[in-house]
Write a protein that holds these residues in place. Structure first.
Motif, PDB file in Angstrom:
ATOM      1  N   GLY A  88      29.501  44.240  24.226  1.00 21.58           N
ATOM      2  CA  GLY A  88      30.829  44.036  24.697  1.00 21.58           C
ATOM      3  C   GLY A  88      30.917  43.495  26.088  1.00 21.58           C
ATOM      4  O   GLY A  88      31.912  42.549  26.167  1.00 21.58           O
ATOM      5  N   VAL A  92      33.419  39.758  26.684  1.00 23.13           N
ATOM      6  CA  VAL A  92      34.311  39.766  27.608  1.00 23.13           C
ATOM      7  C   VAL A  92      34.115  38.671  28.460  1.00 23.13           C
ATOM      8  O   VAL A  92      34.973  38.006  28.828  1.00 23.13           O
ATOM      9  CB  VAL A  92      34.282  41.046  28.398  1.00 23.13           C
ATOM     10  N   GLU A 156      43.610  45.512  29.322  1.00 27.24           N
ATOM     11  CA  GLU A 156      42.886  46.335  28.366  1.00 27.24           C
ATOM     12  C   GLU A 156      43.998  47.455  27.976  1.00 27.24           C
ATOM     13  O   GLU A 156      44.882  47.769  29.020  1.00 27.24           O
ATOM     14  CB  GLU A 156      41.578  47.213  28.612  1.00 27.24           C
ATOM     15  N   PHE A 188      39.624  50.509  23.463  1.00 21.90           N
ATOM     16  CA  PHE A 188      40.490  51.815  23.228  1.00 21.90           C
ATOM     17  C   PHE A 188      41.508  52.182  22.113  1.00 21.90           C
ATOM     18  O   PHE A 188      41.604  53.253  21.637  1.00 21.90           O
ATOM     19  CB  PHE A 188      41.260  52.355  24.484  1.00 21.90           C
ATOM     20  N   SER A 207      34.083  45.769  22.629  1.00 24.38           N
ATOM     21  CA  SER A 207      32.866  46.352  22.609  1.00 24.38           C
ATOM     22  C   SER A 207      32.637  46.969  21.166  1.00 24.38           C
ATOM     23  O   SER A 207      33.059  48.128  20.906  1.00 24.38           O
ATOM     24  CB  SER A 207      32.548  47.307  23.786  1.00 24.38           C
ATOM     25  N   THR A 209      30.164  48.177  20.342  1.00 23.16           N
ATOM     26  CA  THR A 209      29.207  49.299  20.732  1.00 23.16           C
ATOM     27  C   THR A 209      29.741  50.587  20.545  1.00 23.16           C
ATOM     28  O   THR A 209      29.691  51.989  20.391  1.00 23.16           O
ATOM     29  CB  THR A 209      29.021  49.503  22.013  1.00 23.16           C
ATOM     30  N   LEU A 219      24.480  48.302  20.742  1.00 27.87           N
ATOM     31  CA  LEU A 219      25.217  47.526  21.358  1.00 27.87           C
ATOM     32  C   LEU A 219      25.632  46.179  20.581  1.00 27.87           C
ATOM     33  O   LEU A 219      25.022  45.804  19.850  1.00 27.87           O
ATOM     34  CB  LEU A 219      24.596  47.043  22.817  1.00 27.87           C
ATOM     35  N   GLY A 220      26.979  45.817  20.918  1.00 26.22           N
ATOM     36  CA  GLY A 220      27.455  44.666  20.312  1.00 26.22           C
ATOM     37  C   GLY A 220      28.835  44.282  20.761  1.00 26.22           C
ATOM     38  O   GLY A 220      29.463  45.272  21.183  1.00 26.22           O
ATOM     39  N   LEU A 339      31.817  56.493  24.626  1.00 26.25           N
ATOM     40  CA  LEU A 339      32.990  56.988  23.874  1.00 26.25           C
ATOM     41  C   LEU A 339      33.168  56.125  22.661  1.00 26.25           C
ATOM     42  O   LEU A 339      32.211  55.360  22.117  1.00 26.25           O
ATOM     43  CB  LEU A 339      34.386  56.166  24.841  1.00 26.25           C
TER      44      LEU A 339
END
Ligand code: PLP
Length: 395
Positions: A88, A92, A156, A188, A207, A209, A219-220, A339
């Motif tokens: 992520g 970003v 965000e 989120f 993200s 992830t 992860l990604g 999360l």
């Protein structure tokens, strides 16, 4: 590349969009674990490098499994184009940095994930890019921060970890009037509950992830935008600097998308049940859940989101000591800074994701010493509520 009809509903797109079937006709998408590709002739190879033949060249640039993941995300998000990234943060950083040069100016909401704040506040100025941080809820501050050299607005929403909801259409309008683009980190909200491009944003980053994998494995990240933005600013930057996703991770994330809608809905239902059960708990001084009528931006949540969140934030009375006691007493929910997982995860932001901030900055963002972020998983809601209420007894 196969293209799903755009009029299928999101649930259908999550399962079918972007599938590239090989000559074997496999049901499940294939994992093309290959670095490179071979050519039938030197002429074909030349044509591919010239962009006259659409095939693959090298997996730092693209790969069939990665292309399937990107296409599925494009069709889910309603974007024109996308590039996935290793994490992520790679997405970003690329989305913000790649289009800018020294002398440009960025305005960002102060309520950002710690690493995003580092990129905006510490990294960009080292390369001559000026940044201004604003209270993202205050539209006047966005307006006043605009300068002739402002190129990017970044936010965000809902924010991490206090779950404030920022007015994406209004902020996009301010950005566009000032000649800037709006980049939204939609982690989120997830693509299930919010579509920033449809709300006026120019670029959306994830993200992957988090909810897109949703099972704690890979992860990604991914950047989605217009064809022009990806072609002009992102494609070459990523191709030359190489923050590429591995085909294996792209495959896991692609398969994660098939269940994304079901998982996010179930986890949001659990979060809502938890929020309702804890809202008036005597050991809790404040609870935030986008989706409850008492959320500070409840009207905005209704206007720009299709659902609440898989996360609940609450402040326990008694500060850090009480919050730590709750974390340590939880049996089902695991202590983690992550999360969006099928397993419920609990975080103490003041000492983890946001520990780098000065205490006064944390206080201004509402991240008190007693604040806990709870990422609801797929367990039974009653088990989670029982776990939380038992732990709160010890707070
Ligand atoms: C809002 C937000 N943006 C970006 C990231 C970075 O993602 P990654 O850990 O995949 O680099 C995270 C989480 O770590 C996040 O919570």
């Amino acid at each position: 590349m196969s293209k799903s009809p755009a009029n299928y509903r999101p649930e259908t797109r999550l399962v079918h969009s972007g599938t590239l079937r090989s000559q074997f006709g496999e049901t499940s998408e294939a994992l093309f674990l290959t670095q490179g590709y071979v050519y039938n002739s030197a002429e074909e190879c030349e044509a591919r490098f010239k962009g006259e033949d659409p095939g693959f060249i090298y997996s730092r640039y693209s790969n069939p499994t990665i292309a399937m993941f990107e296409r599925r995300m494009i069709e889910l998000e309603g974007a024109e184009a996308a590039r996935s990234a290793a994490t992520g943060m790679a997405a970003v950083t690329t989305a913000i940095l790649a289009p800018l040069k020294a002398g440009d100016h960025v305005v960002a909401s102060r309520a950002l994930f710690g690493s995003c704040l580092y990129v905006v506040q510490d990294l960009l100025p080292r390369y001559g890019i000026e940044t201004t941080l604003v209270d993202g809820l205050d539209l006047d501050q966005w307006q006043r921060a605009l300068k002739p050299n402002t190129k990017t607005f970044f936010l965000e929403s809902p924010t991490n970890p206090t779950l404030d909801v920022l007015d994406i259409p209004a902020i996009a309008e301010i950005a566009h009037k000032g000649g800037a683009r709006l980049v939204v980190d939609n982690v989120f909200a997830t693509p299930i509950w919010q579509s920033p491009l449809a709300l006026g944003a120019d670029v959306v980053v994830y993200s992957a992830t988090k909810h897109i994998d949703g099972q704690g494995r890979c992860l990604g990240g991914i950047i989605l935008s217009s064809e022009a933005f990806i072609a002009e600013h992102i494609h070459n930057f990523m191709r030359q600097t190489g923050p590429s996703i591995s085909p294996f991770n792209a495959w896991v994330l692609l398969k994660g998308l098939e269940t994304l809608g079901v998982r996010v809905r179930a986890q949001t239902d659990n979060a809502a049940r938890i929020a309702d059960a804890l809202a008036s708990h005597p050991k809790i001084s404040r609870l935030v859940f986008p989706g409850r009528a008492d959320h500070p931006q409840a009207a905005l949540v209704k206007k720009q989101m299709r659902g609440g969140s898989t996360l609940v934030g609450f402040e326990v009375k008694g500060g850090k000591a009480a919050a730590f006691r709750v974390l340590n007493e939880l049996k089902l929910a695991k202590i983690s800074n992550n999360l969006g997982d099928a397993k419920s995860l609990v975080t103490h932001p003041a000492t983890t994701t946001h520990q780098r901030l000065k205490p006064e900055d944390r206080a201004a963002l509402g991240i008190s010493e007693g604040f806990i972020r709870f990422s609801a998983g797929l367990e039974h809601a009653d088990d989670l509520i029982e776990d939380l209420t038992a732990a709160l007894e010890k707070a």
